[in-house]
Design a protein around this motif. Structure first.
Motif, PDB file in Angstrom:
ATOM      1  N   GLY A 178       0.811  -1.223   0.000  1.00  0.00           N
ATOM      2  CA  GLY A 178       0.000   0.000   0.000  1.00  0.00           C
ATOM      3  C   GLY A 178       0.838   1.263   0.000  1.00  0.00           C
ATOM      4  N   LEU A 179       2.166   1.119  -0.091  1.00  0.00           N
ATOM      5  CA  LEU A 179       3.069   2.285  -0.118  1.00  0.00           C
ATOM      6  C   LEU A 179       3.568   2.512  -1.545  1.00  0.00           C
ATOM      7  CD1 LEU A 179       5.160   1.376   3.070  1.00  0.00           C
ATOM      8  CD2 LEU A 179       3.448   3.206   2.865  1.00  0.00           C
ATOM      9  N   GLU A 180       3.355   3.718  -2.041  1.00  0.00           N
ATOM     10  CA  GLU A 180       3.699   4.001  -3.448  1.00  0.00           C
ATOM     11  C   GLU A 180       5.160   3.720  -3.753  1.00  0.00           C
ATOM     12  OE1 GLU A 180       0.705   7.753  -4.011  1.00  0.00           O
ATOM     13  OE2 GLU A 180       2.295   7.466  -5.484  1.00  0.00           O
ATOM     14  N   ASP A 181       6.060   4.074  -2.828  1.00  0.00           N
ATOM     15  CA  ASP A 181       7.499   3.839  -3.064  1.00  0.00           C
ATOM     16  C   ASP A 181       7.793   2.364  -3.287  1.00  0.00           C
ATOM     17  OD1 ASP A 181       7.914   6.445  -2.780  1.00  0.00           O
ATOM     18  OD2 ASP A 181       9.020   6.346  -0.867  1.00  0.00           O
ATOM     19  N   GLN A 182       7.136   1.544  -2.460  1.00  0.00           N
ATOM     20  CA  GLN A 182       7.360   0.092  -2.581  1.00  0.00           C
ATOM     21  C   GLN A 182       6.803  -0.427  -3.908  1.00  0.00           C
ATOM     22  OE1 GLN A 182       8.766  -1.995  -0.169  1.00  0.00           O
ATOM     23  NE2 GLN A 182       9.338  -0.211   1.007  1.00  0.00           N
ATOM     24  N   VAL A 183       5.629   0.087  -4.264  1.00  0.00           N
ATOM     25  CA  VAL A 183       5.009  -0.320  -5.539  1.00  0.00           C
ATOM     26  C   VAL A 183       5.947   0.033  -6.695  1.00  0.00           C
ATOM     27  CG1 VAL A 183       3.099   0.217  -7.126  1.00  0.00           C
ATOM     28  CG2 VAL A 183       2.638  -0.143  -4.684  1.00  0.00           C
ATOM     29  N   ASN A 184       6.466   1.269  -6.673  1.00  0.00           N
ATOM     30  CA  ASN A 184       7.361   1.718  -7.751  1.00  0.00           C
ATOM     31  C   ASN A 184       8.634   0.878  -7.794  1.00  0.00           C
ATOM     32  OD1 ASN A 184       5.646   3.744  -8.615  1.00  0.00           O
ATOM     33  ND2 ASN A 184       6.491   5.262  -7.197  1.00  0.00           N
ATOM     34  N   GLU A 185       9.171   0.579  -6.613  1.00  0.00           N
ATOM     35  CA  GLU A 185      10.412  -0.198  -6.566  1.00  0.00           C
ATOM     36  C   GLU A 185      10.197  -1.619  -7.108  1.00  0.00           C
ATOM     37  OE1 GLU A 185      12.143  -0.160  -2.645  1.00  0.00           O
ATOM     38  OE2 GLU A 185      13.729  -1.528  -3.299  1.00  0.00           O
ATOM     39  N   ARG A 186       9.084  -2.226  -6.708  1.00  0.00           N
ATOM     40  CA  ARG A 186       8.832  -3.620  -7.113  1.00  0.00           C
ATOM     41  C   ARG A 186       8.551  -3.720  -8.610  1.00  0.00           C
ATOM     42  NH1 ARG A 186       5.264  -4.707  -1.609  1.00  0.00           N
ATOM     43  NH2 ARG A 186       7.086  -4.628  -0.250  1.00  0.00           N
ATOM     44  N   PHE A 187       7.686  -2.831  -9.126  1.00  0.00           N
ATOM     45  CA  PHE A 187       7.423  -2.888 -10.569  1.00  0.00           C
ATOM     46  C   PHE A 187       8.621  -2.352 -11.356  1.00  0.00           C
ATOM     47  CE2 PHE A 187       2.880  -3.298  -9.326  1.00  0.00           C
ATOM     48  CZ  PHE A 187       2.638  -4.482 -10.008  1.00  0.00           C
ATOM     49  N   GLY A 188       9.366  -1.425 -10.744  1.00  0.00           N
ATOM     50  CA  GLY A 188      10.594  -0.928 -11.393  1.00  0.00           C
ATOM     51  C   GLY A 188      11.579  -2.071 -11.609  1.00  0.00           C
ATOM     52  N   ALA A 190      10.841  -5.000 -12.045  1.00  0.00           N
ATOM     53  CA  ALA A 190      10.279  -5.886 -13.078  1.00  0.00           C
ATOM     54  C   ALA A 190      10.327  -5.217 -14.454  1.00  0.00           C
ATOM     55  CB  ALA A 190       8.840  -6.252 -12.716  1.00  0.00           C
ATOM     56  N   GLY A 191      10.990  -4.050 -14.533  1.00  0.00           N
ATOM     57  CA  GLY A 191      11.224  -3.419 -15.830  1.00  0.00           C
ATOM     58  C   GLY A 191      10.213  -2.346 -16.219  1.00  0.00           C
ATOM     59  N   ILE A 192       9.355  -1.933 -15.284  1.00  0.00           N
ATOM     60  CA  ILE A 192       8.333  -0.923 -15.597  1.00  0.00           C
ATOM     61  C   ILE A 192       8.814   0.460 -15.163  1.00  0.00           C
ATOM     62  CG2 ILE A 192       5.941  -0.210 -15.180  1.00  0.00           C
ATOM     63  CD1 ILE A 192       6.081  -2.868 -16.640  1.00  0.00           C
ATOM     64  N   GLY A 193       8.783   1.412 -16.076  1.00  0.00           N
ATOM     65  CA  GLY A 193       9.189   2.782 -15.756  1.00  0.00           C
ATOM     66  C   GLY A 193       8.133   3.476 -14.903  1.00  0.00           C
ATOM     67  N   ARG A 194       8.599   4.415 -14.083  1.00  0.00           N
ATOM     68  CA  ARG A 194       7.735   5.156 -13.168  1.00  0.00           C
ATOM     69  C   ARG A 194       6.542   5.796 -13.906  1.00  0.00           C
ATOM     70  NH1 ARG A 194       9.697   7.037  -8.114  1.00  0.00           N
ATOM     71  NH2 ARG A 194      11.103   5.296  -8.221  1.00  0.00           N
ATOM     72  N   GLU A 195       6.780   6.246 -15.152  1.00  0.00           N
ATOM     73  CA  GLU A 195       5.725   6.925 -15.914  1.00  0.00           C
ATOM     74  C   GLU A 195       4.574   5.978 -16.274  1.00  0.00           C
ATOM     75  OE1 GLU A 195       8.713   6.157 -16.865  1.00  0.00           O
ATOM     76  OE2 GLU A 195       8.667   5.229 -18.871  1.00  0.00           O
ATOM     77  N   ASN A 196       4.799   4.690 -16.127  1.00  0.00           N
ATOM     78  CA  ASN A 196       3.747   3.719 -16.457  1.00  0.00           C
ATOM     79  C   ASN A 196       3.077   3.132 -15.221  1.00  0.00           C
ATOM     80  OD1 ASN A 196       3.833   3.854 -19.295  1.00  0.00           O
ATOM     81  ND2 ASN A 196       5.772   2.733 -19.269  1.00  0.00           N
TER      82      ASN A 196
END
Ligand SMILES: C[S@@+](CC[C@H](N)C(=O)[O-])C[C@H]1O[C@@H](n2cnc3c(N)ncnc32)[C@H](O)[C@@H]1O
Length: 274
Positions: A178-188, A190-196
């Motif tokens: 539920g923390l945006e930073d963690q979400v960004n780090e985990r999907f990041g 996995a190769g997903i850019g922050r803009e997506n």
């Protein structure tokens, strides 16, 4: 030794009967799917699907839907519900969100996981698997409870944690999704850019035909995390304290009447473009 004994994640969800709670979340599941442009020709994966609160509405809109859940009792309940609804475009199978070995790369247009994948034990693997099975140009939509949020489920998890023995070393709290930073780090990773990656607060509403104290009993008797907290509180002689804390919470969050329960709960809605 059975798999149920060696997999505490699975045991937690097979311990209770989440269908009892799922029945109080149907309107919100349907409303969410209505916003996602689900329709014929689409392949949808519902991960941590439970008994199909979001999988059934997706299938009713004509998509080919696969529900995957770690709990065998919930997979069985989903299969039953799909059969009763006459939906032959909806299938369920048992599986672990952090290791979707038998699902091929890029198979799905949409991966939905409402309060499901967040409970898988290895969040980086889970993010990588969700991305892997989504086709390029497809989407992932996740709903995650938020740590520190004052509404119902986040508070239940927080209160229950205070009555439960500390988790084993290395355990990553599900609610960290539920923390945006963690979400960004985990999907990041996995190769997903922050803009997506888009995160916004949204609401699920629980509706129950009875007073909030009876709705609390449903959590106490059928929701794995709450059942575990009551078991631990029993051992410590603190059952009444836990019951009183939760009764206060449920009563203060209830927007229904004395004999009905309507409780909105805030979550982090994560949309990922793959
Ligand atoms: C809070 S319930 C939500 C169920 C459903 N998404 C809904 O909205 O009704 C959490 C679900 O995640 C499932 N789950 C927990 N860990 C999982 C894992 N590692 N892989 C797949 N499903 C899992 C549980 O069995 C349970 O059905």
């Amino acid at each position: 030794m059975t798999d149920t004994i060696i997999n505490p994640n699975r045991a937690l969800w097979e311990k209770g009967d989440f269908t009892r709670l799922a029945a109080t979340m149907r309107d919100s599941g349907d409303a969410l799917i209505a916003t996602l442009d689900v329709g014929p020709g689409m392949d949808v994966l519902d991960l941590g699907c439970g008994d199909g609160t979001t999988a059934l509405p997706s299938a009713r809109r004509g998509a080919r839907v696969l529900g995957v859940d770690i709990a065998s009792n919930l997979v069985a309940a989903g299969i039953r519900r799909a059969r009763e609804a006459g939906l032959d475009n909806l299938h369920f199978q048992q599986g672990d969100a952090s290791s979707l070995d038998d699902l091929s790369d890029g198979r799905f247009d949409l991966v939905v996981s409402m309060f499901g994948a967040m409970f898988a034990p290895r969040p980086f693997d889970t993010a990588r698997e969700m991305v892997r099975v989504t086709r390029s140009g497809g989407r992932i939509v996740m709903g995650n409870w938020i740590p520190g949020d004052p509404t119902l489920v986040a508070r239940i998890l927080q209160i229950c944690a205070a009555y439960t023995p500390p988790p084993p070393e290395g355990f990553v709290s599900p609610i960290s999704w539920g923390l945006e930073d963690q979400v960004n780090e985990r999907f990041g990773a996995a190769g997903i850019g922050r803009e997506n990656i888009a995160c916004e607060r949204a609401t699920y509403t629980f509706r129950y035909a009875g007073p909030s104290s009876a709705f609390l009993s449903v959590f106490r008797d059928y929701y794995g995390p709450t059942m575990n907290a009551f078991d631990a509180a029993d051992k410590d002689g603190r059952r009444d304290d836990l019951q009183a804390e939760l009764e206060k919470l449920f009563a203060s969050e209830n927007r229904g009447g004395a004999d009905s329960t309507e409780i909105p709960a805030t979550y982090l809605k994560v949309t990922v473009r793959v």
